[in-house]
Design an enzyme around this catalytic site. Structure first.
Site, PDB file in Angstrom:
ATOM      1  N   ASP A   1       3.858  -3.776   6.613  1.00  0.00           N
ATOM      2  CA  ASP A   1       3.348  -2.676   7.444  1.00  0.00           C
ATOM      3  C   ASP A   1       4.214  -1.437   7.237  1.00  0.00           C
ATOM      4  O   ASP A   1       5.406  -1.448   7.545  1.00  0.00           O
ATOM      5  CB  ASP A   1       3.366  -3.117   8.921  1.00  0.00           C
TER       6      ASP A   1
ATOM      7  N   SER B   1      -2.213  -1.557  17.261  1.00  0.00           N
ATOM      8  CA  SER B   1      -1.422  -0.379  16.931  1.00  0.00           C
ATOM      9  C   SER B   1      -1.174   0.471  18.181  1.00  0.00           C
ATOM     10  O   SER B   1      -0.522   0.000  19.101  1.00  0.00           O
ATOM     11  CB  SER B   1      -2.139   0.387  15.809  1.00  0.00           C
TER      12      SER B   1
ATOM     13  N   HIS C   1      -0.622  -2.751   7.684  1.00  0.00           N
ATOM     14  CA  HIS C   1      -0.928  -2.312   9.047  1.00  0.00           C
ATOM     15  C   HIS C   1      -2.329  -2.778   9.482  1.00  0.00           C
ATOM     16  O   HIS C   1      -2.589  -2.946  10.670  1.00  0.00           O
ATOM     17  CB  HIS C   1      -0.828  -0.783   9.124  1.00  0.00           C
TER      18      HIS C   1
END
Ligand code: MLT
Length: 203
Positions: A155, A105, A186
């Site tokens: 996501d 991320s 995610h």
């Protein structure tokens, strides 16, 4: 430990490879150590903590809103991280050419930014749930770089189209990119780990 510009954890390895572990928003230098060991049992592990705080949560660069980045800060922090990689390689006698970034991320986004803004510092990266952090002008030539991008088709934070844009951008710069779209959100899944393990084993 803090003798370089980032608080970080370093775990020596048995091979020449080092995994540079870059956590997501709200993480720290300890978060990805176990994941790193799972991905490569023999690699050294180098894990810095992001220096920017967002409501007390460490990140690697400032953002103005979700997915909207402060590009001046991104450039500054990318250079800081690149200098940390070079400094840590000297301090721990690591083979920098064998360093592989593994980012999740926000950590994946600064890894991508490092590939684009500081070519020659990293030669390979595993990017979990990444997006285009910045489009440099001119684009760098990074023909010797290999990248694995793992995206989730559900996501809600980083749509898989963003991962496709990033893959395209890196390919335009000459990198060899594998893009894997997982049935996932995610968060990381076992599928991500299996794909990354296999990719690293064949790197
Ligand atoms: C970022 O800010 O880098 C991305 O939006 C991912 C996140 O950390 O939420």
């Amino acid at each position: 430990m803090r003798s370089l510009a980032f608080d970080h954890e370093f775990v020596p390895g048995k091979s020449e490879r080092t995994l540079l572990l870059l956590h997501g928003t709200g993480g720290n230098e300890h978060d990805l150590i176990e994941l790193g060991r799972t991905l490569d049992p023999d690699a050294a592990l180098l894990s810095p903590r992001g220096k920017v705080l967002e409501n007390g949560m460490p990140r690697f660069f400032r953002r103005l809103a979700e997915g909207v980045f402060d590009l001046d800060d991104l450039k500054l922090r990318t250079n800081e991280l690149a200098d940390f990689i070079i400094g840590a390689s000297r301090k721990y006698t690591l083979t920098q050419e064998k360093m592989v970034a593994v980012g999740y991320s926000n950590g994946a986004n600064i890894a991508a930014s490092t590939l684009l803004l500081r070519p020659n510092v990293l030669h390979a990266a595993v990017l979990f749930r990444a997006m285009v952090p910045i489009i440099p002008n001119p684009l760098p030539a990074i023909a010797d770089v290999r990248v694995l991008i793992c995206a989730g088709n559900q996501d809600q934070i980083i749509p898989s189209a963003e991962a496709e844009r990033l893959a395209q951008l890196l390919r335009t710069c000459g990198a060899t990119v594998s893009l894997e779209l997982l049935n996932a959100g995610h968060g990381l899944t076992d599928g991500d780990l299996q794909i990354a393990r296999t990719w690293l084993a064949n790197l």
